[in-house]
Motif scaffolding. Sequence first.
Motif, mmCIF file in Angstrom:
data_model
loop_
_atom_site.group_PDB
_atom_site.id
_atom_site.type_symbol
_atom_site.label_atom_id
_atom_site.label_comp_id
_atom_site.label_asym_id
_atom_site.label_seq_id
_atom_site.Cartn_x
_atom_site.Cartn_y
_atom_site.Cartn_z
ATOM 1 N N ARG A 166 0.825 -1.203 0.000
ATOM 2 C CA ARG A 166 0.000 0.000 0.000
ATOM 3 C C ARG A 166 0.861 1.256 0.000
ATOM 4 O O ARG A 166 0.582 2.218 -0.715
ATOM 5 N N MET A 167 1.908 1.255 0.800
ATOM 6 C CA MET A 167 2.738 2.448 0.918
ATOM 7 C C MET A 167 3.425 2.801 -0.400
ATOM 8 O O MET A 167 3.541 3.975 -0.763
ATOM 9 N N PHE A 168 3.882 1.770 -1.122
ATOM 10 C CA PHE A 168 4.649 2.011 -2.348
ATOM 11 C C PHE A 168 3.852 1.739 -3.623
ATOM 12 O O PHE A 168 4.407 1.814 -4.714
ATOM 13 N N SER A 169 2.562 1.452 -3.478
ATOM 14 C CA SER A 169 1.685 1.187 -4.627
ATOM 15 C C SER A 169 2.232 0.075 -5.517
ATOM 16 O O SER A 169 2.203 0.163 -6.749
ATOM 17 N N TRP A 170 2.743 -0.977 -4.892
ATOM 18 C CA TRP A 170 3.235 -2.118 -5.656
ATOM 19 C C TRP A 170 2.077 -2.823 -6.351
ATOM 20 O O TRP A 170 0.948 -2.840 -5.854
ATOM 21 N N SER A 171 2.367 -3.433 -7.487
ATOM 22 C CA SER A 171 1.356 -4.205 -8.200
ATOM 23 C C SER A 171 1.045 -5.493 -7.449
ATOM 24 O O SER A 171 1.827 -5.953 -6.604
ATOM 25 N N ILE A 172 -0.097 -6.095 -7.783
ATOM 26 C CA ILE A 172 -0.456 -7.382 -7.195
ATOM 27 C C ILE A 172 0.552 -8.438 -7.620
ATOM 28 O O ILE A 172 0.953 -9.301 -6.825
ATOM 29 N N ASP A 173 0.990 -8.384 -8.883
ATOM 30 C CA ASP A 173 1.999 -9.334 -9.373
ATOM 31 C C ASP A 173 3.268 -9.264 -8.532
ATOM 32 O O ASP A 173 3.842 -10.299 -8.170
ATOM 33 N N LEU A 174 3.714 -8.054 -8.235
ATOM 34 C CA LEU A 174 4.938 -7.908 -7.447
ATOM 35 C C LEU A 174 4.725 -8.414 -6.033
ATOM 36 O O LEU A 174 5.557 -9.164 -5.498
ATOM 37 N N PHE A 175 3.607 -8.036 -5.413
ATOM 38 C CA PHE A 175 3.313 -8.507 -4.055
ATOM 39 C C PHE A 175 3.379 -10.029 -3.982
ATOM 40 O O PHE A 175 3.979 -10.598 -3.067
ATOM 41 N N GLU A 176 2.770 -10.708 -4.955
ATOM 42 C CA GLU A 176 2.717 -12.169 -4.910
ATOM 43 C C GLU A 176 4.056 -12.814 -5.244
ATOM 44 O O GLU A 176 4.219 -14.025 -5.078
ATOM 45 N N SER A 177 5.022 -12.018 -5.673
ATOM 46 C CA SER A 177 6.362 -12.531 -5.975
ATOM 47 C C SER A 177 7.318 -12.409 -4.793
ATOM 48 O O SER A 177 8.456 -12.868 -4.866
#
Length: 215
Positions: A166-177
């Motif tokens: 949330r803080m860095f607006s990461w993508s869902i793809d990146l989060f799941e990696s």
Amino acid sequence: MRIILLRHAESLGNIDELAYCRIPDHALPLTERGEKQARAAGAELRALLGDERVAAYVSPYVRAVRTLALLDLGDRVERRVEEPRLREQDWGNLQDPVEQEVQKRKRHEFGHFFYRLAHGESGADVDDRVASFLNELEQRVEYDTSHPKTALVVSHGLTTRLLCRRMFSWSIDLFESLSNPTHCEHRVLTFAGGRWHLDRPFEQWRDSPDGSTQL
């Protein structure tokens, strides 16, 4: 403003999955090794903080509360808040071990962010509540002049990753990696130059499919 994120120390559920069958998730205690991990992390945090005061926000789960206590930060903790929005992803009440394995397999196949556990939450649900927490924390620091400029957040692995997403607006793809931090591993988020900075990246078990990166 600075936010120090710390995952709780090793708990009974991390070494004995059958513990979830007889003890509610929120009540699982630390292991003996977990208690040692928390004390060692306390020495690291005391060196990091020096004489600086912090506001400590902690998941109300026993393993997180105990971890905070064992950090032994003394009067560096100016205020302490048990914050339910920082709790672990909800898997339901006492868990059946067979059903638990089925849920883990389905979550892995479907994706950790969108898959909603049969009797609990999806990662997206946790994402919503940590967004609410972060928004309120930023307002407190901005408008409450007595609030310390550093916040210590003692929480859980997935919750910690989602706080950063949330803080860095990461993508869902990146989060799941990304992999969870290890027990009592910390990350430091610092606001400088009009933006947030992460002191070091999370370990990745694969490249993000969309090509995005943490830093």
